[in-house]
Design an enzyme around this catalytic site. Structure first.
Site, short mmCIF file in Angstrom:
data_model
loop_
_atom_site.label_atom_id
_atom_site.label_comp_id
_atom_site.label_asym_id
_atom_site.label_seq_id
_atom_site.Cartn_x
_atom_site.Cartn_y
_atom_site.Cartn_z
N ASP A 83 0.85 -1.21 -0.13
CA ASP A 83 -0.11 -0.01 0.01
C ASP A 83 0.87 1.47 0.14
O ASP A 83 2.02 1.44 0.64
CB ASP A 83 -1.02 -0.09 1.24
CG ASP A 83 -1.89 -1.16 1.41
OD1 ASP A 83 -3.24 -1.09 1.04
OD2 ASP A 83 -1.61 -2.24 1.70
N LYS A 84 0.49 2.17 -0.45
CA LYS A 84 0.94 3.54 -0.95
C LYS A 84 0.70 4.14 0.68
O LYS A 84 1.71 4.94 1.13
CB LYS A 84 0.46 4.41 -1.71
CG LYS A 84 1.09 5.98 -1.63
CD LYS A 84 0.58 6.74 -2.97
CE LYS A 84 1.16 8.22 -2.76
NZ LYS A 84 0.91 8.97 -4.07
#
Length: 351
Positions: A83-84
């Site tokens: 995930d960013k």
């Protein structure tokens, strides 16, 4: 196969529908640690980096390392995408000749936590799973207890292995793009984007198949996933089989798991009753190689800690590779989330 493309609700069997909690995908409240598939040898021609990143996609991070080392991004090995909007730890591999240069590496959003050596580079999929630590807000102690109870129920009976909202873009617009590309109405030149849209197409129909199977289970009055004759099962070793009789004992013992279709060529397909439902979400003309995906996964090592003064429950758990922590949270809450629902809020920006 249906030609109507819209993102339908993900249905679940267990939930705390009377409890509403909030969670946020940001560096403080959403932490992910990759679990390697094997122990690294400590010797060999490849350098294994344990790296932590904040507010970067895995591809962004690899691009930064590639530019720093002046090498093509393809020379950097990684096991999975993280995930960013989170603090994530994962493993990368490069040739050992870059070891001295990497000791001088500095970036505000990336830390090299440790390094070791190994006999080969890391390949996509070379991970056992991921460990998550997520903060859930606006809960009292009683709610926190209910959440822990239902989380453990889901872990025991199985979590529907949907692709999460992250798979389909902020407004799920990639679903329509993928359909247009497959039909030949949209030409995509970029190979990476084309591959992504094909995976979106496959993922969308898998989710719709799984939704129908969950609805069928609920209609039967059961809270345990209902197998059908002709289901394709996957063993823990990844072997596929279609038993003539429903293998109820092996399924209950978690030795095998029913699977759904990621449509395409050269893939096992269901038979009998299971095939009737699967056919609705199939595309036998898709040239991309097809796969099978587990219909259920089993979260493990659940640990809950309630912080009264913050009305916050920290829930930690381990998930198999390819499964989504946000799907587990959706199943607990009995509702669907979107990227807009979990965006960073002001109070959680500070660590």
């Amino acid at each position: 196969m249906s030609t109507i493309i819209k993102e339908l609700d993900r249905e679940y069997l267990h939930s705390t529908q009377d409890i509403d909690f909030k969670f946020y995908q940001n560096e403080r409240d959403f932490v992910v640690d990759e679990i390697p598939i094997e122990e690294f040898l400590g010797r060999g021609n490849y350098l294994i980096l344990k790296v932590q990143k904040v507010e970067l996609t895995t591809w962004d991070m690899i691009a930064i390392f590639a530019e720093y080392l002046a090498i093509p991004a393809q020379k950097i090995g990684y096991a999975g995408l993280k995930d960013k909007h989170a603090t994530t730890t994962q493993y990368l591999s490069v040739e050992t000749k870059y070891e001295a240069l990497l000791k001088k590496f500095h970036h505000n959003q990336i830390k090299i936590l440790s390094s070791t050596r190994h006999s080969h580079s890391i390949r996509m999929g070379d991970l056992a799973g991921n460990r998550f630590s997520i903060n859930l807000y606006e809960l009292d102690a009683m709610d926190a207890g209910k959440i822990e109870k239902v989380a453990r129920k889901i872990a025991k009976s199985g979590l529907p292995n949907y692709f999460g909202y992250q798979r389909f873009g902020r407004d799920a617009d990639s679903i329509e793009q993928s359909r247009e590309m497959i039909k030949g109405e949209l030409f995509i030149e970029d190979a990476k984007l084309k591959s992504f849209l094909i995976s979106v197409y496959q993922s969308y129909y898998f989710n719709e198949w799984l939704r129908e199977r969950i609805m069928l289970t609920k209609e039967s009055g059961s809270l345990e996933f209902m197998p059908l004759s002709g289901d394709v099962y996957m063993s823990k070793e990844g072997k596929l089989s279609t038993p003539k009789l429903i293998p109820s004992k092996e399924f209950a013992a978690k030795k095998i798991t029913p699977t759904g279709l990621l449509c395409g060529r050269d893939v096992f397909r269901a038979k009998y009753d299971a095939a009737e439902i699967e056919a609705k979400y199939d595309d036998e003309f898709l040239q991309e190689k097809g796969q099978r995906r587990e219909a259920l996964v089993y979260p493990s090592d659940i640990d809950c800690k309630y912080v009264k003064k913050e009305t916050m429950l920290n829930i930690s758990f381990t998930m198999p590779k390819g499964s989504y922590a946000t799907v587990f949270l959706e199943s607990i809450a009995g509702k669907n989330y979107s990227a807009k629902d979990v965006k960073r809020d002001k109070k959680s920006k500070k660590r």
